[in-house]
Scaffold this active site. Sequence first.
Site, PDB file in Angstrom:
ATOM      1  N   PHE A  87       9.077  -7.102   8.612  1.00 51.01           N
ATOM      2  CA  PHE A  87       8.612  -8.474   8.827  1.00 51.01           C
ATOM      3  C   PHE A  87       8.294  -9.187   7.510  1.00 51.01           C
ATOM      4  O   PHE A  87       8.909 -10.198   7.164  1.00 51.01           O
ATOM      5  CB  PHE A  87       7.403  -8.426   9.779  1.00 51.01           C
ATOM      6  N   ILE A  88       7.355  -8.642   6.743  1.00 51.00           N
ATOM      7  CA  ILE A  88       6.965  -9.304   5.489  1.00 51.00           C
ATOM      8  C   ILE A  88       8.060  -9.143   4.437  1.00 51.00           C
ATOM      9  O   ILE A  88       8.423 -10.097   3.751  1.00 51.00           O
ATOM     10  CB  ILE A  88       5.608  -8.757   4.976  1.00 51.00           C
ATOM     11  N   THR A 148      10.651   1.156  10.807  1.00 44.78           N
ATOM     12  CA  THR A 148       9.998   0.035  11.502  1.00 44.78           C
ATOM     13  C   THR A 148      10.677  -1.300  11.196  1.00 44.78           C
ATOM     14  O   THR A 148      10.477  -2.274  11.912  1.00 44.78           O
ATOM     15  CB  THR A 148       8.491  -0.068  11.139  1.00 44.78           C
ATOM     16  N   GLY A 149      11.482  -1.340  10.134  1.00 47.60           N
ATOM     17  CA  GLY A 149      12.239  -2.555   9.812  1.00 47.60           C
ATOM     18  C   GLY A 149      13.502  -2.640  10.664  1.00 47.60           C
ATOM     19  O   GLY A 149      13.867  -1.682  11.348  1.00 47.60           O
ATOM     20  N   GLN A 172       6.094  -3.081  -0.010  1.00 54.96           N
ATOM     21  CA  GLN A 172       5.651  -3.447   1.348  1.00 54.96           C
ATOM     22  C   GLN A 172       5.808  -2.282   2.325  1.00 54.96           C
ATOM     23  O   GLN A 172       5.246  -2.311   3.422  1.00 54.96           O
ATOM     24  CB  GLN A 172       6.472  -4.640   1.878  1.00 54.96           C
ATOM     25  N   TYR A 187      -5.352   5.222   8.868  1.00 52.22           N
ATOM     26  CA  TYR A 187      -4.578   4.154   8.214  1.00 52.22           C
ATOM     27  C   TYR A 187      -5.395   3.514   7.089  1.00 52.22           C
ATOM     28  O   TYR A 187      -4.908   3.333   5.966  1.00 52.22           O
ATOM     29  CB  TYR A 187      -4.169   3.089   9.233  1.00 52.22           C
ATOM     30  N   LYS A 208      -4.624   3.255   2.899  1.00 52.43           N
ATOM     31  CA  LYS A 208      -4.503   2.009   2.131  1.00 52.43           C
ATOM     32  C   LYS A 208      -5.524   1.958   0.998  1.00 52.43           C
ATOM     33  O   LYS A 208      -5.259   1.387  -0.058  1.00 52.43           O
ATOM     34  CB  LYS A 208      -4.650   0.798   3.055  1.00 52.43           C
TER      35      LYS A 208
END
Length: 326
Positions: free
Chosen positions: A16-17, A40-41, A81, A149, A153
């Site tokens: 998405f990004i 996931t892309g 990303q 998660y 990060k």
Amino acid sequence: MQSPKFKILITGGAGFIGSNLSEYFLDKGHEVICLDNFATGHRYNIEHLLNNINYTLIEGDIRDFSDCQKAVKGVDYVLHQAALGSVPRSIIDPITTNDVNVSGFLNVLSAAKQANVKRFIFAASSSTYGDSESLPKIEEIIGKPLSPYAITKYVNELYADIFSKTYGIETIGLRYFNVFGRKQDPEGAYAAVIPKFVMQFMKHESPIINGDGNYSRDFTYIDNVIQMNELAMLTQDSRAINTVFNTAFGDRTTLNDLIKKLQFELSQFDPKIAEVEIVYGPNRVGDIPHSLASIDKAKKFLGYDPKFSMQEGLKESVKWYWENLK
């Protein structure tokens, strides 16, 4: 034809990004390398870019160091990303989340250092604020992480800081706050709340809000995020290097308000949507109750000036979903 200005690696470039960043920087005349394993892309996010002479797709995995080395060759900037998002997914499968988000991150960062890239900009996360109750969220005050998660990060930020201090590589972390907009995937168990609600409304299905709907978020439109990545890439202010910035609009919306606004915008296309009932379910484990960013640091050191409020971004997003997914 003018030669490209910079060579930019975007990991997770089909997501998405990442795909939005790819489009933007190609339009600006840069050369873009996309590294993605399509976990996931989606290929359809970048299909229209494949014939662009300045665009290269490397189908590879950030967990494979040789793929990372190949991708960073001759690159000026890395916009990292690639990650396995989603708090619930990390609770169900912490091992894979750690593998991608920590080991994968370290691979890309190490390869970037080896290749002497000018700067490494990475997607950090508002989940790093954890159980800190202070609002708005200020970069220097964080709590304990509330999910695997969030831990991954935060570890990314620690690695970036150490690499900057030890090896001299320039790093900037962007703590994303609930990013939304065109191309965000509405499908799958871990779909983000806005596209998921949009699709449910479009099918006349009742969206389910976790909890009583009073949790609030700093929903951030994709174009504000693109602006932050470009500012982080181009800044010459030494005070902006080797630090993290909130990437948000600086306003918060409850889930109840969000769903009302979504329902209103969508009912402009289909009046029946106004009659769809909202359903409430239990709170999700690991969710932060309230999230609101201070964007003062980004304004001061990067000249950040977000153009899209949540309401304006929602209008744009709904229009895109209606035209592309109906």
